[in-house]
Design a protein around this motif. Structure first.
Motif, PDB file in Angstrom:
ATOM      1  N   GLY A 138      45.695  47.528  48.311  1.00 40.22           N
ATOM      2  CA  GLY A 138      44.903  48.688  47.903  1.00 40.22           C
ATOM      3  C   GLY A 138      44.977  49.005  46.430  1.00 40.22           C
ATOM      4  N   ILE A 139      45.633  48.148  45.655  1.00 39.87           N
ATOM      5  CA  ILE A 139      45.717  48.362  44.211  1.00 39.87           C
ATOM      6  C   ILE A 139      44.420  47.866  43.574  1.00 39.87           C
ATOM      7  N   ASP A 140      43.836  48.674  42.659  1.00 40.71           N
ATOM      8  CA  ASP A 140      42.549  48.289  42.080  1.00 40.71           C
ATOM      9  C   ASP A 140      42.699  47.038  41.225  1.00 40.71           C
ATOM     10  N   LYS A 141      41.583  46.345  41.037  1.00 38.30           N
ATOM     11  CA  LYS A 141      41.611  45.024  40.417  1.00 38.30           C
ATOM     12  C   LYS A 141      42.138  45.059  38.982  1.00 38.30           C
ATOM     13  N   THR A 142      41.806  46.121  38.244  1.00 40.20           N
ATOM     14  CA  THR A 142      42.277  46.218  36.861  1.00 40.20           C
ATOM     15  C   THR A 142      43.798  46.295  36.812  1.00 40.20           C
ATOM     16  N   GLU A 143      44.372  47.167  37.653  1.00 39.94           N
ATOM     17  CA  GLU A 143      45.825  47.314  37.709  1.00 39.94           C
ATOM     18  C   GLU A 143      46.471  46.021  38.192  1.00 39.94           C
ATOM     19  N   ALA A 144      45.867  45.391  39.200  1.00 38.54           N
ATOM     20  CA  ALA A 144      46.408  44.140  39.731  1.00 38.54           C
ATOM     21  C   ALA A 144      46.413  43.050  38.653  1.00 38.54           C
ATOM     22  N   THR A 145      45.349  43.002  37.870  1.00 42.53           N
ATOM     23  CA  THR A 145      45.254  42.012  36.795  1.00 42.53           C
ATOM     24  C   THR A 145      46.322  42.246  35.729  1.00 42.53           C
ATOM     25  N   GLN A 146      46.533  43.500  35.379  1.00 42.29           N
ATOM     26  CA  GLN A 146      47.553  43.840  34.375  1.00 42.29           C
ATOM     27  C   GLN A 146      48.953  43.475  34.854  1.00 42.29           C
ATOM     28  N   ARG A 147      49.204  43.744  36.131  1.00 48.68           N
ATOM     29  CA  ARG A 147      50.527  43.399  36.680  1.00 48.68           C
ATOM     30  C   ARG A 147      50.726  41.888  36.726  1.00 48.68           C
ATOM     31  N   ALA A 148      49.689  41.160  37.123  1.00 57.50           N
ATOM     32  CA  ALA A 148      49.801  39.698  37.181  1.00 57.50           C
ATOM     33  C   ALA A 148      50.146  39.140  35.807  1.00 57.50           C
ATOM     34  N   GLU A 149      49.485  39.634  34.783  1.00 59.15           N
ATOM     35  CA  GLU A 149      49.768  39.167  33.424  1.00 59.15           C
ATOM     36  C   GLU A 149      51.200  39.520  33.020  1.00 59.15           C
ATOM     37  N   LYS A 150      51.600  40.764  33.294  1.00 55.74           N
ATOM     38  CA  LYS A 150      52.936  41.228  32.904  1.00 55.74           C
ATOM     39  C   LYS A 150      54.039  40.379  33.534  1.00 55.74           C
ATOM     40  N   TYR A 151      53.936  40.173  34.842  1.00 52.07           N
ATOM     41  CA  TYR A 151      55.045  39.509  35.530  1.00 52.07           C
ATOM     42  C   TYR A 151      55.005  37.990  35.406  1.00 52.07           C
TER      43      TYR A 151
ATOM     44  N   LYS B 113      54.236  36.624  32.629  1.00 52.25           N
ATOM     45  CA  LYS B 113      54.880  36.466  31.316  1.00 52.25           C
ATOM     46  C   LYS B 113      56.394  36.613  31.443  1.00 52.25           C
ATOM     47  N   ILE B 114      56.852  37.529  32.302  1.00 53.54           N
ATOM     48  CA  ILE B 114      58.294  37.712  32.493  1.00 53.54           C
ATOM     49  C   ILE B 114      58.947  36.450  33.037  1.00 53.54           C
ATOM     50  N   VAL B 115      58.234  35.744  33.917  1.00 52.06           N
ATOM     51  CA  VAL B 115      58.801  34.511  34.491  1.00 52.06           C
ATOM     52  C   VAL B 115      58.379  33.268  33.707  1.00 52.06           C
ATOM     53  N   ASP B 116      57.763  33.474  32.541  1.00 54.98           N
ATOM     54  CA  ASP B 116      57.377  32.386  31.634  1.00 54.98           C
ATOM     55  C   ASP B 116      56.383  31.404  32.260  1.00 54.98           C
ATOM     56  N   LEU B 117      55.381  31.960  32.944  1.00 50.29           N
ATOM     57  CA  LEU B 117      54.375  31.092  33.558  1.00 50.29           C
ATOM     58  C   LEU B 117      52.941  31.520  33.234  1.00 50.29           C
ATOM     59  N   TRP B 118      52.763  32.358  32.229  1.00 50.77           N
ATOM     60  CA  TRP B 118      51.409  32.827  31.929  1.00 50.77           C
ATOM     61  C   TRP B 118      50.480  31.662  31.579  1.00 50.77           C
ATOM     62  N   GLU B 119      51.018  30.655  30.884  1.00 51.61           N
ATOM     63  CA  GLU B 119      50.183  29.521  30.493  1.00 51.61           C
ATOM     64  C   GLU B 119      49.756  28.674  31.700  1.00 51.61           C
ATOM     65  N   LYS B 120      50.407  28.881  32.855  1.00 52.68           N
ATOM     66  CA  LYS B 120      50.067  28.130  34.073  1.00 52.68           C
ATOM     67  C   LYS B 120      49.184  28.944  35.030  1.00 52.68           C
ATOM     68  N   ARG B 121      48.604  30.036  34.534  1.00 51.15           N
ATOM     69  CA  ARG B 121      47.890  30.969  35.430  1.00 51.15           C
ATOM     70  C   ARG B 121      46.708  30.334  36.168  1.00 51.15           C
ATOM     71  N   ASP B 122      46.115  29.296  35.593  1.00 49.57           N
ATOM     72  CA  ASP B 122      44.956  28.662  36.243  1.00 49.57           C
ATOM     73  C   ASP B 122      45.343  27.433  37.062  1.00 49.57           C
ATOM     74  N   SER B 123      46.613  27.115  37.087  1.00 48.08           N
ATOM     75  CA  SER B 123      47.077  25.958  37.858  1.00 48.08           C
ATOM     76  C   SER B 123      47.224  26.313  39.336  1.00 48.08           C
ATOM     77  N   PHE B 124      47.157  25.292  40.186  1.00 53.32           N
ATOM     78  CA  PHE B 124      47.349  25.477  41.622  1.00 53.32           C
ATOM     79  C   PHE B 124      48.773  25.055  41.990  1.00 53.32           C
ATOM     80  N   PRO B 125      49.315  25.573  43.091  1.00 50.17           N
ATOM     81  CA  PRO B 125      50.694  25.253  43.479  1.00 50.17           C
ATOM     82  C   PRO B 125      51.015  23.769  43.501  1.00 50.17           C
ATOM     83  N   ALA B 126      50.073  22.935  43.927  1.00 50.68           N
ATOM     84  CA  ALA B 126      50.317  21.495  44.005  1.00 50.68           C
ATOM     85  C   ALA B 126      50.525  20.866  42.629  1.00 50.68           C
TER      86      ALA B 126
END
Length: 340
Positions: free
Chosen positions: A113-126, A128-141
């Motif tokens: 139920g979190i709005d998309k803007t807030e969800a997007t901001q959290r995804a970016e924040k966390y 970056k915390i786990v040092d994976l922002w550059e992999k955001r478009d990659s798939f698990p495989a």
């Protein structure tokens, strides 16, 4: 933060009138902001214990209290609210294979139920915390096992929990990757103040990041306390096996047979500041004793240096040997004479 009060959990067995006790009369307290580990072999009841914290399992008797509320007594809406404040990471990652890294974080948030803007901001924040922002478009495989686990950590953190549960989260990883995940968990605990409750069968995990530990054996806590105290002075055989405590430090006894006659073979255990003390050279200077190091190891219990040595104290003067033992004890070093 988390309290188990005389908690037992019994499951129905495969045969009629047969029951299996997974957890028996467990009582423990986890303080706000600490990293608490539960250690045990497979089948000890660890997974049952951790699943009772977020209500995935209910105790047969006793209470599990989280933030002052008895989990089993919560209504479904209140239990849902509690679960939103409890993150969980698993050995198997549990990522959506058809979604990229960014979507794996955002989708669960929007479903909550979190709005998309807030969800997007959290995804970016966390991410970056786990040092994976550059992999955001990659798939698990396309990711390594360690990277997948970091995505799982970011997904759990994105819900901004007060508690993070770790269910054998490093057991499928190689040692180097395990170290990186443990460093990440330490960072999360220290910088975000999140309480971490983990279960594991890996001694290295407990040593590296935990403040306190409970040793679980067949559903019963057999030892509990500060990590340094429990594993430097283990009382139970199972704890000694986990800690790798052996008076000969793994040296075969037939190799030690030549030292049997003088009975001047000792095991030394150093913790904290005493690990930095040049003790053996001092023995040479003060007592004219020649220390012969036969085995040893060095590591850390979270932030405390910890080491063990198997040493032959070579001297023909028994009084000097006894004086040396007392001197060692006076330096806050635990010493035991080894029988071969």
């Amino acid at each position: 933060m988390i309290e188990f009060k005389n908690v037992s959990k019994t499951f129905a067995g495969q045969q009629k009138n047969k029951h299996v006790k997974a957890v028996e009369n467990v009582s423990l307290n986890v303080a706000d902001g600490e990293i608490y580990g539960v250690m045990g072999y497979s089948g000890a009841g660890k997974s049952t214990l951790i699943r009772m914290i977020n209500g995935l399992e209910k105790p047969s008797s006793g209470q599990v209290i989280v933030n002052g509320e008895s989990v089993a007594d919560l209504s479904k809406p209140d239990l849902l609210k509690l679960r939103r404040k409890i993150g969980m990471i698993f050995q198997s990652y549990n990522l959506l294979v058809t979604a990229n890294v960014f979507q794996n974080i955002v989708l669960p948030l929007t479903l909550e139920g979190i709005d998309k803007t807030e969800a997007t901001q959290r995804a970016e924040k966390y991410l970056k915390i786990v040092d994976l922002w550059e992999k955001r478009d990659s798939f698990p495989a396309q990711l390594s096992g360690g990277q997948r686990q970091r995505v799982a950590v970011a997904r759990a953190l994105a819900h901004e929990p007060k508690i993070l549960l770790s269910d054998e989260a490093t057991s499928a990883l190689d040692p180097e990757t395990t170290e990186s995940i443990l460093s990440l968990l330490l960072k999360i605990n220290q910088e975000l103040g999140i309480t971490i409750f983990l279960i594991t069968h890996e001694m290295e995990v407990i040593q590296r990041i935990c403040d306190r530990v409970a040793v679980l054996d067949q559903g019963v806590i057999v030892e509990e306390g500060n990590v340094v105290d429990v594993f430097t002075k283990p009382q139970q055989e199972i704890t000694k096996r986990f800690a790798g405590v052996s008076d000969t430090l793994g040296v075969p006894r037939d190799i030690l047979a030549p030292y049997q006659e003088t009975k001047q073979l000792v095991s030394l255990q150093f913790v904290g500041d005493s690990a930095n003390n040049p003790l053996l050279s001092q023995l040479q200077e003060k007592f004219k004793i020649t220390p012969d190091i036969l085995a040893g190891s060095m590591g850390y219990m979270k932030r405390e240096p910890y080491g063990r040595l198997l040493v032959y104290l070579k001297t023909d003067d028994r009084s000097q040997y006894e004086a040396a033992l007392q001197y060692i004890r006076d330096q806050n070093v635990h010493v035991e004479e080894v029988e071969v």
